[in-house]
Design a protein around this motif. Structure first.
Motif, PDB file in Angstrom:
ATOM      1  N   ALA A  38      -3.730   1.674   9.332  1.00  0.00           N
ATOM      2  CA  ALA A  38      -2.954   2.610   8.511  1.00  0.00           C
ATOM      3  C   ALA A  38      -1.456   2.453   8.761  1.00  0.00           C
ATOM      4  CB  ALA A  38      -3.396   4.045   8.791  1.00  0.00           C
ATOM      5  N   LEU A  42       1.420   1.004   5.999  1.00  0.00           N
ATOM      6  CA  LEU A  42       2.643   1.699   5.585  1.00  0.00           C
ATOM      7  C   LEU A  42       3.900   0.914   5.946  1.00  0.00           C
ATOM      8  CD1 LEU A  42       1.659   5.416   6.223  1.00  0.00           C
ATOM      9  CD2 LEU A  42       1.855   4.208   4.037  1.00  0.00           C
ATOM     10  N   THR A  61      -0.469  10.116   8.460  1.00  0.00           N
ATOM     11  CA  THR A  61      -1.503   9.230   7.924  1.00  0.00           C
ATOM     12  C   THR A  61      -2.416   8.752   9.044  1.00  0.00           C
ATOM     13  OG1 THR A  61      -0.063   8.548   6.107  1.00  0.00           O
ATOM     14  CG2 THR A  61      -1.916   7.093   6.640  1.00  0.00           C
ATOM     15  N   LEU A  84      -6.773   2.562   1.713  1.00  0.00           N
ATOM     16  CA  LEU A  84      -5.424   3.118   1.770  1.00  0.00           C
ATOM     17  C   LEU A  84      -4.696   2.626   0.536  1.00  0.00           C
ATOM     18  CD1 LEU A  84      -4.797   2.154   5.462  1.00  0.00           C
ATOM     19  CD2 LEU A  84      -5.148   4.480   4.628  1.00  0.00           C
ATOM     20  N   VAL A  91       0.597   8.558  -0.220  1.00  0.00           N
ATOM     21  CA  VAL A  91      -0.406   7.621   0.255  1.00  0.00           C
ATOM     22  C   VAL A  91      -1.741   8.357   0.178  1.00  0.00           C
ATOM     23  CG1 VAL A  91      -0.065   8.232   2.704  1.00  0.00           C
ATOM     24  CG2 VAL A  91      -1.173   6.077   2.108  1.00  0.00           C
ATOM     25  N   VAL A  93      -5.537   8.385   1.447  1.00  0.00           N
ATOM     26  CA  VAL A  93      -6.462   7.910   2.465  1.00  0.00           C
ATOM     27  C   VAL A  93      -7.850   8.245   1.943  1.00  0.00           C
ATOM     28  CG1 VAL A  93      -7.272   8.204   4.843  1.00  0.00           C
ATOM     29  CG2 VAL A  93      -4.813   8.346   4.322  1.00  0.00           C
ATOM     30  N   VAL A 125      -2.116  17.794   4.809  1.00  0.00           N
ATOM     31  CA  VAL A 125      -2.144  17.002   3.576  1.00  0.00           C
ATOM     32  C   VAL A 125      -1.657  17.805   2.373  1.00  0.00           C
ATOM     33  CG1 VAL A 125      -4.012  15.525   4.415  1.00  0.00           C
ATOM     34  CG2 VAL A 125      -4.569  17.532   3.036  1.00  0.00           C
ATOM     35  N   ILE A 143      -1.068  12.294   1.177  1.00  0.00           N
ATOM     36  CA  ILE A 143       0.028  12.612   2.093  1.00  0.00           C
ATOM     37  C   ILE A 143       1.324  12.110   1.469  1.00  0.00           C
ATOM     38  CG2 ILE A 143       0.963  12.210   4.414  1.00  0.00           C
ATOM     39  CD1 ILE A 143      -2.093  11.460   5.088  1.00  0.00           C
TER      40      ILE A 143
END
Length: 159
Positions: A38, A42, A61, A84, A91, A93, A125, A143
């Motif tokens: 994760a 990002l 995240t 993802l 983002v 998840v 979230v 998120i």
């Protein structure tokens, strides 16, 4: 066992979507690998696509991935899929497992030891959905990529 990449960088019409999907198998070490995946995802979003991602978004995240993958490993036999994707300014998840039972947030109880994962996720979230699939279920958490100093830093949806 290392996660197996399933897909990488796909596009959705009219809106940029950046994504990666991995299958996680094995012991509890896959939870740490999922957090690492994760964070790396990002960082690539920032480096390769030039999208701003706050450190808070990276941290949250990783936390959400950890909680959702832990629950999937704990309650469902078999592999876990972690997807993802960045859509717009969030983002997503997405965690899939083979157990069709949808999670239910428990009543807050400071004296309860454990089983606070979904409460934690809901607190951080912007959105959370749980859906049954033909096999198993899919949990999607959203998120924000950037901090929003003008609003509360709390979750906005519940199951």
């Amino acid at each position: 066992m290392e996660p197996a990449p399933v897909g990488e960088d796909s596009a959705v019409p009219d809106e940029q979507a950046i994504q990666t999907t991995v299958a996680l198998e094995g012991d509890g070490a896959c939870i740490a690998r999922a957090r690492h995946i994760a964070a790396g995802f990002l960082m690539r979003v920032q480096a390769e696509h030039g999208l701003p991602v706050s450190q808070r978004a990276v941290d949250l995240t990783q936390l959400v991935v950890s909680e959702l993958v832990t629950n999937a490993r704990k309650y469902a036999p078999g592999p876990v899929l972690l997807d993802l994707r960045v859509v717009g300014d969030v983002v997503e998840v997405v965690v899939w497992d083979c157990d069709p039972v949808l999670p239910v947030a428990r009543v807050t109880d400071a004296g309860r030891v454990g089983q606070h994962g979904l409460e934690v996720v809901l607190a951080v979230v912007q959105g959370l959905e749980a859906q049954r699939e033909p096999v198993g279920k899919r949990i999607t958490a959203r998120i924000a990529l950037l901090d929003d100093p003008g609003s509360a830093i709390t979750g906005r949806s519940s199951l």
